[in-house]
Design a protein around this motif. Structure first.
Motif, PDB file in Angstrom:
ATOM      1  N   GLU A 194      -0.775   7.752  -1.549  1.00  0.00           N
ATOM      2  CA  GLU A 194       0.191   6.667  -1.662  1.00  0.00           C
ATOM      3  C   GLU A 194       1.307   7.113  -2.622  1.00  0.00           C
TER       4      GLU A 194
ATOM      5  N   HIS B 224      13.978   5.236  -3.897  1.00  0.00           N
ATOM      6  CA  HIS B 224      12.972   4.489  -3.141  1.00  0.00           C
ATOM      7  C   HIS B 224      12.260   5.457  -2.215  1.00  0.00           C
TER       8      HIS B 224
ATOM      9  N   GLU C  56       4.762   6.114  -4.781  1.00  0.00           N
ATOM     10  CA  GLU C  56       5.511   4.995  -5.347  1.00  0.00           C
ATOM     11  C   GLU C  56       6.567   5.498  -6.318  1.00  0.00           C
TER      12      GLU C  56
ATOM     13  N   GLU D 228       5.438   5.659   2.631  1.00  0.00           N
ATOM     14  CA  GLU D 228       4.704   5.162   1.458  1.00  0.00           C
ATOM     15  C   GLU D 228       3.265   5.657   1.464  1.00  0.00           C
ATOM     16  N   GLU D 229       2.735   5.892   2.652  1.00  0.00           N
ATOM     17  CA  GLU D 229       1.378   6.415   2.771  1.00  0.00           C
ATOM     18  C   GLU D 229       1.443   7.707   3.573  1.00  0.00           C
TER      19      GLU D 229
ATOM     20  N   ASP E 211       8.522   3.988  -9.608  1.00  0.00           N
ATOM     21  CA  ASP E 211       8.582   2.870 -10.557  1.00  0.00           C
ATOM     22  C   ASP E 211      10.053   2.600 -10.887  1.00  0.00           C
TER      23      ASP E 211
END
Ligand code: F3S
Length: 67
Positions: free
Chosen positions: A3, A34, A5, A40-41, A7
């Motif tokens: 995953e 982003h 991400e 995202e996965e 921040d």
């Protein structure tokens, strides 16, 4: 599977992530990085390595790649 991400509270818009791997990271209209939609996965080992490479290159450790 991993995953990815970013921040948003840590990102300082250094842009190295999006420069290195624009298939995974993009700069948003808000000026911060982003994860590209659908990335995202990550399943692909090469993609996971690239995401980790960007995470290491980010000067403020705003990117996490959790497996
Ligand atoms: Fe932000 Fe780090 Fe990318 S500061 S633009 S997440 S390299």
């Amino acid at each position: 599977m991993a995953e990815v991400e970013v921040d948003q509270d840590l990102c300082i818009a250094d842009q190295v992530c999006a420069s290195m791997h624009p298939d995974i990271f993009e700069m948003g209209d808000d000026g911060f990085a982003h994860v590209v939609d659908g990335m995202e996965e990550l399943e692909d080992a090469g993609d996971i390595d690239r995401a980790k490479e960007a995470a290491e290159a980010c000067p403020v450790d705003a990117i996490t790649v959790s497996e």
